[in-house]
Write a protein that holds these residues in place. Structure first.
Motif, PDB file in Angstrom:
ATOM      1  N   MET A  85       0.834  -1.205   0.000  1.00  0.00           N
ATOM      2  CA  MET A  85       0.000   0.000   0.000  1.00  0.00           C
ATOM      3  C   MET A  85       0.864   1.249   0.000  1.00  0.00           C
ATOM      4  SD  MET A  85      -3.167   0.961   0.157  1.00  0.00           S
ATOM      5  CE  MET A  85      -4.194   2.320   0.627  1.00  0.00           C
ATOM      6  N   ARG A  86       1.907   1.250   0.795  1.00  0.00           N
ATOM      7  CA  ARG A  86       2.803   2.403   0.873  1.00  0.00           C
ATOM      8  C   ARG A  86       3.484   2.660  -0.472  1.00  0.00           C
ATOM      9  NH1 ARG A  86       5.360   0.933   5.136  1.00  0.00           N
ATOM     10  NH2 ARG A  86       4.073   2.137   6.545  1.00  0.00           N
ATOM     11  N   SER A  87       3.958   1.607  -1.126  1.00  0.00           N
ATOM     12  CA  SER A  87       4.641   1.801  -2.407  1.00  0.00           C
ATOM     13  C   SER A  87       3.672   2.270  -3.494  1.00  0.00           C
ATOM     14  CB  SER A  87       5.345   0.521  -2.839  1.00  0.00           C
ATOM     15  OG  SER A  87       4.414  -0.498  -3.122  1.00  0.00           O
ATOM     16  N   ILE A  88       2.451   1.760  -3.480  1.00  0.00           N
ATOM     17  CA  ILE A  88       1.455   2.208  -4.458  1.00  0.00           C
ATOM     18  C   ILE A  88       1.118   3.682  -4.236  1.00  0.00           C
ATOM     19  CG2 ILE A  88      -0.954   1.947  -5.182  1.00  0.00           C
ATOM     20  CD1 ILE A  88       0.833  -0.208  -6.293  1.00  0.00           C
ATOM     21  N   LEU A  89       0.961   4.094  -2.975  1.00  0.00           N
ATOM     22  CA  LEU A  89       0.650   5.496  -2.692  1.00  0.00           C
ATOM     23  C   LEU A  89       1.797   6.418  -3.105  1.00  0.00           C
ATOM     24  CD1 LEU A  89      -1.180   5.244   0.742  1.00  0.00           C
ATOM     25  CD2 LEU A  89      -2.170   5.756  -1.494  1.00  0.00           C
ATOM     26  N   LEU A  90       3.021   5.968  -2.946  1.00  0.00           N
ATOM     27  CA  LEU A  90       4.161   6.771  -3.406  1.00  0.00           C
ATOM     28  C   LEU A  90       4.155   6.918  -4.922  1.00  0.00           C
ATOM     29  CD1 LEU A  90       7.006   5.497  -1.061  1.00  0.00           C
ATOM     30  CD2 LEU A  90       5.928   7.758  -1.070  1.00  0.00           C
ATOM     31  N   MET A  91       3.806   5.853  -5.634  1.00  0.00           N
ATOM     32  CA  MET A  91       3.720   5.924  -7.096  1.00  0.00           C
ATOM     33  C   MET A  91       2.584   6.855  -7.524  1.00  0.00           C
ATOM     34  SD  MET A  91       4.664   2.016  -8.336  1.00  0.00           S
ATOM     35  CE  MET A  91       3.051   1.779  -8.931  1.00  0.00           C
ATOM     36  N   ILE A  92       1.455   6.813  -6.829  1.00  0.00           N
ATOM     37  CA  ILE A  92       0.329   7.687  -7.160  1.00  0.00           C
ATOM     38  C   ILE A  92       0.694   9.148  -6.921  1.00  0.00           C
ATOM     39  CG2 ILE A  92      -1.997   8.346  -6.421  1.00  0.00           C
ATOM     40  CD1 ILE A  92      -2.554   5.364  -5.960  1.00  0.00           C
ATOM     41  N   ALA A  93       1.456   9.426  -5.878  1.00  0.00           N
ATOM     42  CA  ALA A  93       1.841  10.798  -5.551  1.00  0.00           C
ATOM     43  C   ALA A  93       2.713  11.416  -6.639  1.00  0.00           C
ATOM     44  CB  ALA A  93       2.566  10.829  -4.218  1.00  0.00           C
ATOM     45  N   GLN A  94       3.336  10.616  -7.481  1.00  0.00           N
ATOM     46  CA  GLN A  94       4.212  11.131  -8.530  1.00  0.00           C
ATOM     47  C   GLN A  94       3.465  11.469  -9.825  1.00  0.00           C
ATOM     48  OE1 GLN A  94       7.202   8.128  -8.880  1.00  0.00           O
ATOM     49  NE2 GLN A  94       8.137   8.638  -6.918  1.00  0.00           N
ATOM     50  N   HIS A  95       2.181  11.129  -9.900  1.00  0.00           N
ATOM     51  CA  HIS A  95       1.398  11.427 -11.107  1.00  0.00           C
ATOM     52  C   HIS A  95       1.046  12.911 -11.143  1.00  0.00           C
ATOM     53  CE1 HIS A  95       0.715   7.385 -12.647  1.00  0.00           C
ATOM     54  NE2 HIS A  95       0.622   6.989 -11.395  1.00  0.00           N
ATOM     55  N   ASP A  96       0.836  13.418 -12.357  1.00  0.00           N
ATOM     56  CA  ASP A  96       0.436  14.807 -12.483  1.00  0.00           C
ATOM     57  C   ASP A  96      -1.070  14.962 -12.237  1.00  0.00           C
ATOM     58  OD1 ASP A  96      -0.403  13.530 -14.760  1.00  0.00           O
ATOM     59  OD2 ASP A  96       0.183  15.130 -16.129  1.00  0.00           O
ATOM     60  N   ASN A  97      -1.502  16.225 -12.111  1.00  0.00           N
ATOM     61  CA  ASN A  97      -2.896  16.496 -11.778  1.00  0.00           C
ATOM     62  C   ASN A  97      -3.866  15.995 -12.846  1.00  0.00           C
ATOM     63  OD1 ASN A  97      -2.219  17.677  -9.380  1.00  0.00           O
ATOM     64  ND2 ASN A  97      -2.293  19.771 -10.159  1.00  0.00           N
ATOM     65  N   ARG A  98      -3.492  16.095 -14.093  1.00  0.00           N
ATOM     66  CA  ARG A  98      -4.395  15.689 -15.179  1.00  0.00           C
ATOM     67  C   ARG A  98      -4.710  14.200 -15.111  1.00  0.00           C
ATOM     68  NH1 ARG A  98      -4.327  14.316 -20.875  1.00  0.00           N
ATOM     69  NH2 ARG A  98      -6.136  15.282 -21.846  1.00  0.00           N
ATOM     70  N   SER A  99      -3.693  13.376 -14.911  1.00  0.00           N
ATOM     71  CA  SER A  99      -3.939  11.933 -14.850  1.00  0.00           C
ATOM     72  C   SER A  99      -4.722  11.560 -13.579  1.00  0.00           C
ATOM     73  CB  SER A  99      -2.627  11.156 -14.924  1.00  0.00           C
ATOM     74  OG  SER A  99      -1.801  11.461 -13.830  1.00  0.00           O
ATOM     75  N   MET A 100      -4.509  12.290 -12.494  1.00  0.00           N
ATOM     76  CA  MET A 100      -5.278  12.048 -11.280  1.00  0.00           C
ATOM     77  C   MET A 100      -6.752  12.393 -11.492  1.00  0.00           C
ATOM     78  SD  MET A 100      -3.341  10.852  -8.867  1.00  0.00           S
ATOM     79  CE  MET A 100      -4.086  11.284  -7.331  1.00  0.00           C
ATOM     80  N   ARG A 101      -6.998  13.507 -12.190  1.00  0.00           N
ATOM     81  CA  ARG A 101      -8.383  13.900 -12.465  1.00  0.00           C
ATOM     82  C   ARG A 101      -9.064  12.899 -13.389  1.00  0.00           C
ATOM     83  NH1 ARG A 101      -6.788  19.930 -12.568  1.00  0.00           N
ATOM     84  NH2 ARG A 101      -7.577  20.568 -10.539  1.00  0.00           N
ATOM     85  N   ILE A 102      -8.350  12.426 -14.375  1.00  0.00           N
ATOM     86  CA  ILE A 102      -8.928  11.442 -15.299  1.00  0.00           C
ATOM     87  C   ILE A 102      -9.247  10.148 -14.562  1.00  0.00           C
ATOM     88  CG2 ILE A 102      -8.413   9.977 -17.294  1.00  0.00           C
ATOM     89  CD1 ILE A 102      -6.917  12.393 -18.489  1.00  0.00           C
ATOM     90  N   SER A 103      -8.348   9.690 -13.716  1.00  0.00           N
ATOM     91  CA  SER A 103      -8.628   8.460 -12.972  1.00  0.00           C
ATOM     92  C   SER A 103      -9.785   8.664 -11.996  1.00  0.00           C
ATOM     93  CB  SER A 103      -7.378   7.966 -12.241  1.00  0.00           C
ATOM     94  OG  SER A 103      -6.974   8.888 -11.261  1.00  0.00           O
ATOM     95  N   GLY A 104      -9.905   9.844 -11.403  1.00  0.00           N
ATOM     96  CA  GLY A 104     -11.040  10.141 -10.538  1.00  0.00           C
ATOM     97  C   GLY A 104     -12.346  10.164 -11.310  1.00  0.00           C
ATOM     98  N   LEU A 105     -12.315  10.731 -12.498  1.00  0.00           N
ATOM     99  CA  LEU A 105     -13.508  10.771 -13.345  1.00  0.00           C
ATOM    100  C   LEU A 105     -13.935   9.368 -13.760  1.00  0.00           C
ATOM    101  CD1 LEU A 105     -15.606  12.410 -14.949  1.00  0.00           C
ATOM    102  CD2 LEU A 105     -13.942  12.472 -16.827  1.00  0.00           C
ATOM    103  N   VAL A 106     -12.970   8.549 -14.156  1.00  0.00           N
ATOM    104  CA  VAL A 106     -13.277   7.170 -14.538  1.00  0.00           C
ATOM    105  C   VAL A 106     -13.872   6.410 -13.353  1.00  0.00           C
ATOM    106  CG1 VAL A 106     -12.228   4.973 -15.221  1.00  0.00           C
ATOM    107  CG2 VAL A 106     -11.606   7.064 -16.408  1.00  0.00           C
ATOM    108  N   SER A 107     -13.339   6.638 -12.171  1.00  0.00           N
ATOM    109  CA  SER A 107     -13.858   5.984 -10.972  1.00  0.00           C
ATOM    110  C   SER A 107     -15.292   6.418 -10.687  1.00  0.00           C
ATOM    111  CB  SER A 107     -12.951   6.303  -9.791  1.00  0.00           C
ATOM    112  OG  SER A 107     -13.463   5.761  -8.609  1.00  0.00           O
ATOM    113  N   MET A 108     -15.565   7.715 -10.773  1.00  0.00           N
ATOM    114  CA  MET A 108     -16.916   8.205 -10.514  1.00  0.00           C
ATOM    115  C   MET A 108     -17.917   7.690 -11.539  1.00  0.00           C
ATOM    116  SD  MET A 108     -16.433  12.129  -9.185  1.00  0.00           S
ATOM    117  CE  MET A 108     -15.644  12.691 -10.679  1.00  0.00           C
TER     118      MET A 108
END
Length: 61
Positions: free
Chosen positions: A27-50
């Motif tokens: 879990m810790r390593s996955i969260l570190l990898m997620i923290a390195q993503h840019d805002n656009r990819s985070m928003r897209i993944s959030g949109l896909v999840s919703m």
């Protein structure tokens, strides 16, 4: 309605807690990898999840 919402929130918390309880290092390593993503990819993944959640709710009901 409030009862159903609170039940859904409680189930979400239980499900979200399973992974860090069983494998905290992963879990810790996955969260570190997620923290390195840019805002656009985070928003897209959030949109896909919703959208996936809304579609699943529609299919279940």
């Amino acid at each position: 309605m409030w009862h159903d919402l609170l039940v859904a929130l409680a189930l979400l918390l239980v499900i979200e807690g399973i992974w860090p309880f069983l494998n905290p290092n992963s879990m810790r390593s996955i969260l570190l990898m997620i923290a390195q993503h840019d805002n656009r990819s985070m928003r897209i993944s959030g949109l896909v999840s919703m959208v996936s959640g809304v579609i699943l709710l529609y299919l279940v009901n």
